[in-house]
Design a protein around this motif. Structure first.
Motif, PDB file in Angstrom:
ATOM      1  N   ASP A  62       8.605  -1.136  11.639  1.00  0.00           N
ATOM      2  CA  ASP A  62       9.416  -0.044  12.180  1.00  0.00           C
ATOM      3  C   ASP A  62       9.321  -0.099  13.703  1.00  0.00           C
ATOM      4  O   ASP A  62       8.343   0.341  14.302  1.00  0.00           O
ATOM      5  N   LEU A  63      10.356  -0.638  14.332  1.00  0.00           N
ATOM      6  CA  LEU A  63      10.346  -0.801  15.788  1.00  0.00           C
ATOM      7  C   LEU A  63      10.340   0.543  16.515  1.00  0.00           C
ATOM      8  O   LEU A  63       9.849   0.632  17.641  1.00  0.00           O
ATOM      9  N   ALA A  64      10.876   1.578  15.873  1.00  0.00           N
ATOM     10  CA  ALA A  64      10.895   2.896  16.518  1.00  0.00           C
ATOM     11  C   ALA A  64       9.475   3.405  16.756  1.00  0.00           C
ATOM     12  O   ALA A  64       9.214   4.110  17.735  1.00  0.00           O
ATOM     13  N   LYS A  65       8.558   3.052  15.876  1.00  0.00           N
ATOM     14  CA  LYS A  65       7.160   3.448  16.043  1.00  0.00           C
ATOM     15  C   LYS A  65       6.386   2.438  16.878  1.00  0.00           C
ATOM     16  O   LYS A  65       5.455   2.794  17.584  1.00  0.00           O
ATOM     17  N   GLU A  66       6.766   1.175  16.776  1.00  0.00           N
ATOM     18  CA  GLU A  66       6.020   0.130  17.455  1.00  0.00           C
ATOM     19  C   GLU A  66       6.308   0.065  18.946  1.00  0.00           C
ATOM     20  O   GLU A  66       5.416  -0.212  19.755  1.00  0.00           O
TER      21      GLU A  66
END
Length: 215
Positions: A180-184
């Motif tokens: 999940d790039l939004a969290k990473e």
């Protein structure tokens, strides 16, 4: 994916800096779609507004991803390809080494890859069926590591993406690995000091022209 760790493979194919830049492109796409939709007063209060906005988000992300590739911000190339019925074009991102190709899709959640569609099935060679004559039955093979199919799936039913899933789909029901790039990305920025891409503010008229030209 028996030979190596899928997560490690995914992180090698799309390195941290590029993952952060992809996140920027998606976030900017959402913001541009929101801004542009306010410039289309005829949709205000009309039926189908949510569907219209979701299509606008897809177009705006496509717009920014092409800009990032064209300007060398992302070290990738792209093709705009028609689907099997020729009524929709999709963006295929790939790299010079031919080690991956990627489609961008809207999804309700990140639990599994995007729902089956002709063009995704066509691009996804990670999970192949074949007939084993020795056992007289169909079996499934592991994927070809030389040109992995990746998906960039984003959650579209909100002002900002609820998730931005970058993953290696096994089939339409499960992942080999997904991030999940939004969290990473906030973590990446702290660790790698990755700044948002330097692209001048895009005016709505430029985006309108992009839409008129069908992307």
């Amino acid at each position: 994916m028996q030979k190596e760790n899928p997560r490690k493979k995914l992180e090698e194919l799309i390195v941290p800096t590029n993952r952060a830049l992809i996140t920027d492109a998606v976030n900017k796409g959402y913001m541009l779609a929101s801004k542009a939709s306010k410039d289309f007063p005829f949709i205000s209060g009309q039926e189908g507004t949510t569907d219209f906005l979701s299509r606008m988000k897809s177009l705006a992300i496509k717009f920014y991803m092409k800009q990032y590739c064209d300007k060398g911000i992302l070290p990738f190339k792209y093709k705009v390809k028609p689907n099997e019925t020729k009524n929709h074009d999709y963006l295929l991102i790939y790299n010079d080494e031919g080690s991956f190709h990627l489609t961008i899709n809207q999804c309700k959640n990140m639990n599994k890859p995007a729902v089956p569609a002709g063009y995704r099935i066509q691009e996804n060679k990670n999970f192949q069926s074949y007939f084993d004559f020795d056992f007289n039955e169909y079996k499934t093979s592991d994927f070809n590591d030389d040109n992995l199919y990746l998906e960039l799936d984003h959650g579209y039913q909100s002002e900002q993406p609820m998730f931005i899933g970058l993953g290696i789909p096994k089939n339409d029901k499960s992942w080999y690995s997904v991030i999940d790039l939004a969290k990473e990305t906030p973590v990446l920025r702290r660790n790698f000091i990755t700044k948002p891409a330097d692209i001048k503010e895009i005016d709505v008229d430029t985006f309108k022209e992009f839409i008129r030209n069908k992307g």
